[in-house]
Design a protein around this motif. Sequence first.
Motif, PDB file in Angstrom:
ATOM      1  N   GLU A  23      62.391 111.270 110.253  1.00  0.00           N
ATOM      2  CA  GLU A  23      61.590 110.217 109.611  1.00  0.00           C
ATOM      3  C   GLU A  23      62.287 109.708 108.357  1.00  0.00           C
ATOM      4  OE1 GLU A  23      57.241 109.574 107.457  1.00  0.00           O
ATOM      5  OE2 GLU A  23      58.458 111.335 107.068  1.00  0.00           O
ATOM      6  N   TRP A  24      62.394 108.403 108.265  1.00  0.00           N
ATOM      7  CA  TRP A  24      62.826 107.706 107.053  1.00  0.00           C
ATOM      8  C   TRP A  24      61.666 106.823 106.655  1.00  0.00           C
ATOM      9  CZ3 TRP A  24      63.290 102.872 105.022  1.00  0.00           C
ATOM     10  CH2 TRP A  24      64.193 102.674 103.971  1.00  0.00           C
ATOM     11  N   ARG A  25      61.152 107.039 105.445  1.00  0.00           N
ATOM     12  CA  ARG A  25      59.970 106.308 105.008  1.00  0.00           C
ATOM     13  C   ARG A  25      60.221 105.655 103.653  1.00  0.00           C
ATOM     14  NH1 ARG A  25      53.811 107.761 105.529  1.00  0.00           N
ATOM     15  NH2 ARG A  25      54.627 109.182 107.095  1.00  0.00           N
ATOM     16  N   LEU A  42      73.004 101.113 114.518  1.00  0.00           N
ATOM     17  CA  LEU A  42      72.252 100.209 115.404  1.00  0.00           C
ATOM     18  C   LEU A  42      71.441 100.958 116.473  1.00  0.00           C
ATOM     19  CD1 LEU A  42      74.836  97.313 115.950  1.00  0.00           C
ATOM     20  CD2 LEU A  42      73.002  97.475 114.249  1.00  0.00           C
ATOM     21  N   ALA A  43      71.279 102.268 116.299  1.00  0.00           N
ATOM     22  CA  ALA A  43      70.425 103.019 117.231  1.00  0.00           C
ATOM     23  C   ALA A  43      69.001 102.458 117.179  1.00  0.00           C
ATOM     24  CB  ALA A  43      70.419 104.495 116.854  1.00  0.00           C
ATOM     25  N   PRO A  44      68.288 102.471 118.300  1.00  0.00           N
ATOM     26  CA  PRO A  44      66.918 101.918 118.318  1.00  0.00           C
ATOM     27  C   PRO A  44      65.951 102.779 117.511  1.00  0.00           C
ATOM     28  CG  PRO A  44      67.424 102.970 120.421  1.00  0.00           C
ATOM     29  CD  PRO A  44      68.698 102.967 119.629  1.00  0.00           C
ATOM     30  N   LEU A  45      65.107 102.112 116.737  1.00  0.00           N
ATOM     31  CA  LEU A  45      64.114 102.784 115.911  1.00  0.00           C
ATOM     32  C   LEU A  45      62.731 102.217 116.188  1.00  0.00           C
ATOM     33  CD1 LEU A  45      65.916 102.665 112.430  1.00  0.00           C
ATOM     34  CD2 LEU A  45      65.821 104.622 113.980  1.00  0.00           C
ATOM     35  N   LEU A  46      61.732 103.033 115.947  1.00  0.00           N
ATOM     36  CA  LEU A  46      60.353 102.567 115.890  1.00  0.00           C
ATOM     37  C   LEU A  46      60.003 102.338 114.432  1.00  0.00           C
ATOM     38  CD1 LEU A  46      58.623 105.059 118.363  1.00  0.00           C
ATOM     39  CD2 LEU A  46      59.428 102.754 118.860  1.00  0.00           C
ATOM     40  N   ARG A  47      59.372 101.209 114.162  1.00  0.00           N
ATOM     41  CA  ARG A  47      58.940 100.904 112.798  1.00  0.00           C
ATOM     42  C   ARG A  47      57.421 100.879 112.761  1.00  0.00           C
ATOM     43  NH1 ARG A  47      59.116  95.049 109.777  1.00  0.00           N
ATOM     44  NH2 ARG A  47      58.825  95.759 107.624  1.00  0.00           N
ATOM     45  N   ILE A  48      56.848 101.729 111.909  1.00  0.00           N
ATOM     46  CA  ILE A  48      55.396 101.822 111.752  1.00  0.00           C
ATOM     47  C   ILE A  48      55.052 101.393 110.339  1.00  0.00           C
ATOM     48  CG2 ILE A  48      53.419 103.381 111.717  1.00  0.00           C
ATOM     49  CD1 ILE A  48      55.153 105.129 113.719  1.00  0.00           C
ATOM     50  N   VAL A  73      55.320  93.016  87.393  1.00  0.00           N
ATOM     51  CA  VAL A  73      55.392  94.434  87.056  1.00  0.00           C
ATOM     52  C   VAL A  73      56.047  95.184  88.211  1.00  0.00           C
ATOM     53  CG1 VAL A  73      54.066  96.506  86.501  1.00  0.00           C
ATOM     54  CG2 VAL A  73      53.304  94.270  85.663  1.00  0.00           C
ATOM     55  N   PRO A  74      57.093  95.956  87.956  1.00  0.00           N
ATOM     56  CA  PRO A  74      57.743  96.698  89.042  1.00  0.00           C
ATOM     57  C   PRO A  74      56.780  97.682  89.704  1.00  0.00           C
ATOM     58  CG  PRO A  74      59.108  96.715  87.065  1.00  0.00           C
ATOM     59  CD  PRO A  74      57.766  96.168  86.666  1.00  0.00           C
ATOM     60  N   ALA A  75      56.985  97.890  91.000  1.00  0.00           N
ATOM     61  CA  ALA A  75      56.228  98.902  91.731  1.00  0.00           C
ATOM     62  C   ALA A  75      57.067 100.166  91.831  1.00  0.00           C
ATOM     63  CB  ALA A  75      55.883  98.387  93.127  1.00  0.00           C
ATOM     64  N   LEU A  76      56.420 101.274  92.109  1.00  0.00           N
ATOM     65  CA  LEU A  76      57.133 102.517  92.354  1.00  0.00           C
ATOM     66  C   LEU A  76      57.582 102.529  93.805  1.00  0.00           C
ATOM     67  CD1 LEU A  76      57.957 105.353  91.267  1.00  0.00           C
ATOM     68  CD2 LEU A  76      55.845 106.198  92.301  1.00  0.00           C
ATOM     69  N   CYS A  77      58.876 102.679  94.027  1.00  0.00           N
ATOM     70  CA  CYS A  77      59.423 102.737  95.390  1.00  0.00           C
ATOM     71  C   CYS A  77      59.828 104.171  95.686  1.00  0.00           C
ATOM     72  CB  CYS A  77      60.621 101.810  95.516  1.00  0.00           C
ATOM     73  SG  CYS A  77      61.406 101.865  97.157  1.00  0.00           S
ATOM     74  N   LEU A  78      59.272 104.722  96.745  1.00  0.00           N
ATOM     75  CA  LEU A  78      59.580 106.084  97.178  1.00  0.00           C
ATOM     76  C   LEU A  78      60.339 106.009  98.490  1.00  0.00           C
ATOM     77  CD1 LEU A  78      57.171 109.111  97.418  1.00  0.00           C
ATOM     78  CD2 LEU A  78      58.306 108.291  99.471  1.00  0.00           C
ATOM     79  N   LEU A 104      60.311 104.681 109.680  1.00  0.00           N
ATOM     80  CA  LEU A 104      61.277 104.506 110.762  1.00  0.00           C
ATOM     81  C   LEU A 104      61.503 105.835 111.459  1.00  0.00           C
ATOM     82  CD1 LEU A 104      63.904 102.210 108.959  1.00  0.00           C
ATOM     83  CD2 LEU A 104      61.917 101.547 110.341  1.00  0.00           C
ATOM     84  N   LEU A 105      61.374 105.820 112.799  1.00  0.00           N
ATOM     85  CA  LEU A 105      61.543 107.010 113.629  1.00  0.00           C
ATOM     86  C   LEU A 105      62.535 106.721 114.750  1.00  0.00           C
ATOM     87  CD1 LEU A 105      57.737 107.788 114.240  1.00  0.00           C
ATOM     88  CD2 LEU A 105      59.168 108.781 112.451  1.00  0.00           C
ATOM     89  N   PRO A 106      63.329 107.703 115.181  1.00  0.00           N
ATOM     90  CA  PRO A 106      64.223 107.490 116.323  1.00  0.00           C
ATOM     91  C   PRO A 106      63.425 107.172 117.582  1.00  0.00           C
ATOM     92  CG  PRO A 106      64.793 109.511 115.136  1.00  0.00           C
ATOM     93  CD  PRO A 106      63.461 109.062 114.613  1.00  0.00           C
TER      94      PRO A 106
END
Length: 245
Positions: free
Chosen positions: A227-229, A125-131, A209-214, A148-150
Motif C-alpha cells: 500500500e502507498w497512501r 508502469l505496473a497496473p495499480l488500483l486507486r482508491i 493555508v498549507p495542508a498536512l500531507c502524509l 494505491l495497491l498492486p
Amino acid sequence: MTVNALKRQPLYAQVKQLLQQRIGAGEWQTHDALPSEWELADELGASQGTVRKALSELVDAGLLYRQQGRGTYVAPVPGDWGDDARLVTPGLFTEQPDELAREFLGLSRLNASEDVAEALQLRRLAPLLRIRQLWRRHGSPVALDDVLLPAEVFEGMDARWLRGSAGLYGTLQQRFGVRMKIVSEQFRAEMLPREEASLLGVTGMVADVPALCLLRLSADMDGRPLEWRQRYCLTHQLAYTVKHG
C-alpha cells in the motif's frame, strides 16, 4: 505461492501461513479464541512446539493476542488511521477524538509512477488500483486519501465492498486474507492541488493555508509492501496527533 515453494518452508512457517489465511477468510472473527495449541497441533498434524512458534510469530505481528491462562485471540483489524493517530484540538492532548465518518469516492486503475513502483517493489508502469476516500468530522471534510495497491495482488476488488465497509484495511483482510501493517510514514506541509482542494471544500482564506500531507507505506505480515497512501489533512483548526504508550 506454489506447492513446492510451500514445502521448502519450515513447518512452523507453513502453519503460520495457513492460520493467517484462515483468519483472513473469516473463520475466526475479531476477539474470537483460536483452538488450543494441542487442538491445532492435532488438526494440522504438527507438534505443539511447532504450533506455538507459529502462534508466537502471529502475536508478534499483531494478528493475534494472548490472555494469560485463557488462550489466543484474533486481534482487531487496524483502522485506516492506525491505532494511535487522531485529529484533536491543538494543545489538548487528552481530548477524546471525534469519530470520523468515511466516504468512499471511487475505485479506478492507473499505472505506477517511478517513485510508487520503487516503493511497492513493482516494475515501472505496473497496473495499480486507486482508491479515493474522504473523511468527515461533524459532516465537514477534514482529510482525503488516495490509496494505491498492486492490481495483480488485489484482482477482483469490487467497489461495493469498499462502499459498504468501515475501512480499507478491514476489506483487505476480509476479502483477500491480507493483514496490513504500517511500515513508514512521512509528513510535510503542502499546498493543496486544485482537485483535492475542491473535494475538501477548501475556499477563501483557508485556500492559502498549507495542508498536512502524509505519505504512508504499508506491508502485509510477511513484509511485502502493498500500500502507498497519500493523505491530505486540514489542520488549520485540528492537530494530527499520535498517541504513544
